[in-house]
Write a protein that holds these residues in place. Structure first.
Motif, short mmCIF file in Angstrom:
data_model
loop_
_atom_site.label_atom_id
_atom_site.label_comp_id
_atom_site.label_asym_id
_atom_site.label_seq_id
_atom_site.Cartn_x
_atom_site.Cartn_y
_atom_site.Cartn_z
N ASP A 1 33.55 59.54 62.09
CA ASP A 1 32.38 60.43 62.15
C ASP A 1 32.19 60.94 60.73
O ASP A 1 32.98 61.74 60.25
CB ASP A 1 32.63 61.56 63.14
CG ASP A 1 31.43 62.47 63.30
OD1 ASP A 1 30.31 62.06 62.95
OD2 ASP A 1 31.62 63.59 63.80
N THR B 1 37.68 54.66 69.69
CA THR B 1 36.40 54.42 70.38
C THR B 1 36.57 53.94 71.80
O THR B 1 35.64 54.05 72.60
CB THR B 1 35.57 53.35 69.63
OG1 THR B 1 36.28 52.11 69.67
CG2 THR B 1 35.29 53.75 68.21
N THR C 1 29.82 56.64 62.36
CA THR C 1 28.81 57.40 63.09
C THR C 1 28.37 58.55 62.20
O THR C 1 29.18 59.16 61.50
CB THR C 1 29.36 57.96 64.42
OG1 THR C 1 30.50 58.78 64.16
CG2 THR C 1 29.78 56.83 65.36
N ASP D 1 26.24 61.86 62.74
CA ASP D 1 25.52 62.74 63.65
C ASP D 1 24.43 63.52 62.92
O ASP D 1 24.30 63.45 61.70
CB ASP D 1 26.48 63.66 64.39
CG ASP D 1 27.18 64.67 63.48
OD1 ASP D 1 26.73 64.87 62.35
OD2 ASP D 1 28.17 65.26 63.92
#
Length: 139
Positions: free
Chosen positions: A123, A113, A77, A79
């Motif tokens: 992340d 998750t 991920t 961000d």
């Protein structure tokens, strides 16, 4: 006389080797872990930052990092805060927009998750040593 010169030269050479060896041992960055290592003891890593190396690919909107050795997979991920960093933007463009597979070292927070298929994600905070892989290396 020649013996003294030889002993001094050998001593100087030994000192140089010791200095070079200790400088090589003191690396600013630890070597990356493998995904297999992290997944093998995942409970130990959850909630911590990890540095791992693997092959990144994107399918649809999901980017994953894999390791063929243990068939390990983690989602990546990225961000908005990390998305403004040049290394992450370049990496995202490479694997998402261009659809290229890339061998890369990922630094980020390892999290659970709750998804049974891919139970862990990273992340992404930063990316380095990105190498595009030829499409012929099917994965």
């Amino acid at each position: 006389m020649n013996a003294i010169v030889f002993v001094r030269a050998a001593g100087a050479a030994a000192m140089l080797l010791l200095a070079a060896g200790s400088a090589a041992a003191r690396s600013d960055e630890p070597p990356p872990d493998t995904i297999c290592t992290v997944l093998g003891t995942a409970a130990r890593y959850v909630g911590t930052t990890v540095t791992v190396r693997g092959v990144a690919t994107t399918e649809g909107k999901v980017t994953t990092l894999t390791d063929a050795q243990c068939k390990g997979v983690v989602n990546l991920t990225m961000d908005d805060a990390a998305g403004r960093k040049r290394d992450v933007v370049s990496f995202r463009r490479t694997v998402s927009e261009k659809g290229v597979r890339a061998d890369a070292t990922i630094f980020g927070r390892f999290e659970a998750t709750g998804d049974a298929r891919v139970p862990y994600a990273i992340d992404v905070y930063s990316v380095r040593d990105v190498n595009e892989l030829p499409a012929a290396e099917g994965g």
